[in-house]
Design a protein around this motif. Structure first.
Motif, PDB file in Angstrom:
ATOM      1  N   UNK A 291       0.480  -1.406   0.003  1.00  0.00           N
ATOM      2  CA  UNK A 291      -0.166   0.184   0.136  1.00  0.00           C
ATOM      3  C   UNK A 291       0.649   1.701   0.087  1.00  0.00           C
ATOM      4  N   UNK A 292       2.144   0.884  -0.887  1.00  0.00           N
ATOM      5  CA  UNK A 292       2.891   2.472  -0.487  1.00  0.00           C
ATOM      6  C   UNK A 292       2.358   3.614  -1.201  1.00  0.00           C
ATOM      7  N   UNK A 293       3.090   5.006  -1.139  1.00  0.00           N
ATOM      8  CA  UNK A 293       2.749   5.888  -2.026  1.00  0.00           C
ATOM      9  C   UNK A 293       4.010   5.883  -2.695  1.00  0.00           C
ATOM     10  N   UNK A 294       4.533   6.393  -4.083  1.00  0.00           N
ATOM     11  CA  UNK A 294       5.639   6.616  -3.689  1.00  0.00           C
ATOM     12  C   UNK A 294       5.243   8.271  -5.326  1.00  0.00           C
ATOM     13  N   UNK A 295       6.463   9.805  -4.577  1.00  0.00           N
ATOM     14  CA  UNK A 295       7.028  10.505  -5.530  1.00  0.00           C
ATOM     15  C   UNK A 295       7.514   9.626  -6.425  1.00  0.00           C
ATOM     16  N   UNK A 296       7.650   9.413  -7.371  1.00  0.00           N
ATOM     17  CA  UNK A 296       8.110   9.427  -8.713  1.00  0.00           C
ATOM     18  C   UNK A 296       9.012  10.086  -9.567  1.00  0.00           C
ATOM     19  N   UNK A 297      10.438  10.825  -9.509  1.00  0.00           N
ATOM     20  CA  UNK A 297      10.605  11.528 -10.645  1.00  0.00           C
ATOM     21  C   UNK A 297      11.838  10.618 -11.340  1.00  0.00           C
ATOM     22  N   UNK A 298      11.502  11.257 -12.829  1.00  0.00           N
ATOM     23  CA  UNK A 298      12.736  10.018 -13.248  1.00  0.00           C
ATOM     24  C   UNK A 298      12.631  10.914 -15.175  1.00  0.00           C
ATOM     25  N   UNK A 299      13.954  10.979 -15.659  1.00  0.00           N
ATOM     26  CA  UNK A 299      13.977  11.436 -17.282  1.00  0.00           C
ATOM     27  C   UNK A 299      12.633  10.833 -17.964  1.00  0.00           C
ATOM     28  N   UNK A 300      12.388   9.465 -18.082  1.00  0.00           N
ATOM     29  CA  UNK A 300      12.399   7.938 -18.954  1.00  0.00           C
ATOM     30  C   UNK A 300      10.677   8.678 -18.760  1.00  0.00           C
ATOM     31  N   UNK A 301      10.173   8.888 -19.227  1.00  0.00           N
ATOM     32  CA  UNK A 301       8.694   9.366 -19.539  1.00  0.00           C
ATOM     33  C   UNK A 301       7.792   8.162 -20.026  1.00  0.00           C
ATOM     34  N   UNK A 302       7.922   6.842 -19.943  1.00  0.00           N
ATOM     35  CA  UNK A 302       7.829   6.105 -20.605  1.00  0.00           C
ATOM     36  C   UNK A 302       7.611   5.490 -19.818  1.00  0.00           C
ATOM     37  N   UNK A 303       8.347   4.963 -18.564  1.00  0.00           N
ATOM     38  CA  UNK A 303       8.255   4.802 -17.053  1.00  0.00           C
ATOM     39  C   UNK A 303       7.920   5.326 -16.122  1.00  0.00           C
ATOM     40  N   UNK A 304       8.079   6.719 -16.243  1.00  0.00           N
ATOM     41  CA  UNK A 304       7.395   7.477 -15.485  1.00  0.00           C
ATOM     42  C   UNK A 304       5.443   7.439 -15.797  1.00  0.00           C
ATOM     43  N   UNK A 305       4.996   7.185 -17.257  1.00  0.00           N
ATOM     44  CA  UNK A 305       3.575   6.988 -17.489  1.00  0.00           C
ATOM     45  C   UNK A 305       3.571   5.604 -17.104  1.00  0.00           C
ATOM     46  N   UNK A 306       4.119   4.851 -17.540  1.00  0.00           N
ATOM     47  CA  UNK A 306       3.977   3.293 -16.891  1.00  0.00           C
ATOM     48  C   UNK A 306       3.886   3.361 -15.671  1.00  0.00           C
ATOM     49  N   UNK A 307       4.258   3.832 -14.296  1.00  0.00           N
ATOM     50  CA  UNK A 307       4.519   3.425 -13.069  1.00  0.00           C
ATOM     51  C   UNK A 307       3.074   4.745 -12.761  1.00  0.00           C
ATOM     52  N   UNK A 308       3.456   5.791 -13.498  1.00  0.00           N
ATOM     53  CA  UNK A 308       2.118   6.718 -12.185  1.00  0.00           C
ATOM     54  C   UNK A 308       0.684   6.827 -12.362  1.00  0.00           C
ATOM     55  N   UNK A 309       0.467   7.450 -11.330  1.00  0.00           N
ATOM     56  CA  UNK A 309      -1.352   6.988 -11.664  1.00  0.00           C
ATOM     57  C   UNK A 309      -1.657   8.870 -12.355  1.00  0.00           C
ATOM     58  N   UNK A 310      -1.092   9.594 -11.477  1.00  0.00           N
ATOM     59  CA  UNK A 310      -1.264  10.938 -12.334  1.00  0.00           C
ATOM     60  C   UNK A 310       0.966  11.933 -12.488  1.00  0.00           C
ATOM     61  N   UNK A 311       0.356  12.565 -12.872  1.00  0.00           N
ATOM     62  CA  UNK A 311       2.192  14.066 -13.292  1.00  0.00           C
ATOM     63  C   UNK A 311       1.903  14.846 -13.435  1.00  0.00           C
ATOM     64  N   UNK A 312       2.715  15.165 -12.925  1.00  0.00           N
ATOM     65  CA  UNK A 312       2.930  16.810 -12.893  1.00  0.00           C
ATOM     66  C   UNK A 312       4.533  17.168 -13.798  1.00  0.00           C
ATOM     67  N   UNK A 313       3.795  18.617 -14.674  1.00  0.00           N
ATOM     68  CA  UNK A 313       4.718  18.292 -15.745  1.00  0.00           C
ATOM     69  C   UNK A 313       5.470  19.768 -15.188  1.00  0.00           C
TER      70      UNK A 313
END
Length: 332
Positions: free
Chosen positions: A204-226
């Motif tokens: 049940x973890x929450x993540x703040x996911x920071x990355x340059x890899x947009x495909x990874x961010x889109x795959x991992x995230x529920x919402x995105x901030x640009x």
């Protein structure tokens, strides 16, 4: 209730130069941003180098103090926490950093590396600590005998698993993932991302996911901030934002990335120029010198974040009455 919420968060650094260290203005690394991370979900932050992603992570981790705004954890402002509350926050928010080669002490055995947060923060017997270390190694897919080895005896992907195990030692609510796979071989990245997804579902973890890899961010995230030069230019639900980006900067970022589906055709948007200096950002919309759709008002008037079909977009193209913004949105 959100696990963590940033409200008009700012971090400004004085810029100095010369041997006498005279002031030379202010770098607005993070400039009036707001976001929320829900329980069991992932918020991804993307943008070019220098946009404020890592500074935001440092603010959340308490490694930097805000110049303005606030951070709330379980609805409580961090500034209002007493000593015990601060200690609880530090235990509840952990981090996994970019380079597993640099984040692990090469002179310590893996058992000691993983156990260090437990020994520092919990009153556990030696047997309980050893048991917890074995559980954490199993959780990240490493054998029990790994506890007796040193970091140099592992591959990069295995070291990152060790770093994840250490971050989970105190049973955190939120884990800050600062470029967690960018230093790894491409063949290993998917394994680590899948591990993070499995751990999120199980714990049940929450993540703040920071990355340059947009495909990874889109795959991992529920919402995105640009972010661009310290400001949020677009935010929204991850799949919607990845498939139908609205801000010209977001469209350029995703057009340069690999498509989500191999058969997908997408037009590439080429941005002119370089990212301006954060010490002297352009007036109005910071992105306007590079924007292919810039208008005269973009150079003098900063756009506000407005709701466009569920996403928040800071662009004059989507202001009320702007026909181009409507046609642009309709074409997506």
């Amino acid at each position: 209730m959100a696990v963590l919420e940033a409200v008009r968060l700012c971090k400004h650094f004085p810029a100095r130069r010369g041997i006498f260290g005279g002031s030379n203005g202010t770098v607005r690394a993070v400039d009036d941003i707001s976001f929320a991370i829900e329980p069991g979900q992932t918020l991804g932050i993307v943008g070019e180098s220098g946009c404020g992603k890592t500074t935001t992570a440092k603010l959340v981790l308490g490694l930097e103090q805000p110049s303005g705004g606030s951070i709330r954890f379980d609805g409580r402002d961090l500034d209002d926490l007493d000593t015990a509350g601060r200690r609880h926050y530090r235990k509840s928010v952990q981090a996994v950093f970019q380079d597993p080669y640099a984040s692990l002490n090469p002179r310590m055995r893996i058992a000691h590396i993983i156990a260090e947060p437990l020994v520092t923060n919990e009153k556990l017997s030696a047997d309980d600590v050893r048991k917890r270390v074995r559980q954490l190694l199993d959780l990240v897919g490493l054998p029990e005998h790994a506890a007796d080895l040193f970091p140099h005896e592992f591959s990069g992907g295995q070291r990152q698993r060790i770093a994840i195990a250490r971050a989970l030692a105190l049973s955190p609510r939120l884990v800050v993932l600062d470029e967690p796979v960018s230093a790894l071989d491409v063949s290993i990245r998917a394994q680590i991302l899948n591990l993070l997804g499995d751990l999120q579902a199980e714990l049940g973890l929450s993540y703040l996911f920071i990355a340059h890899d947009l495909a990874a961010v889109a795959h991992m995230s529920h919402s995105i901030v640009v972010m661009y030069l310290g400001k949020i230019v677009e935010s929204g639900e991850a799949r919607v934002l990845a498939l139908a980006p609205k801000h010209p900067y977001t469209r350029a970022l995703f057009s340069a990335a690999l498509p989500i589906h191999p058969d997908e055709q997408q037009a590439e948007t080429i941005l002119k120029g370089e990212v301006p200096s954060p010490l002297n950002p352009p007036a109005g919309c910071h992105f306007h010198p590079r924007c292919p759709h810039a208008m005269p008002r973009c150079g003098v008037e900063e756009p506000a974040l407005v709701n466009v079909s569920g996403s928040l977009v800071a662009c004059h193209l989507f202001d009320a009455g702007m026909e181009f913004g409507k046609s642009m949105h309709a074409a997506m």
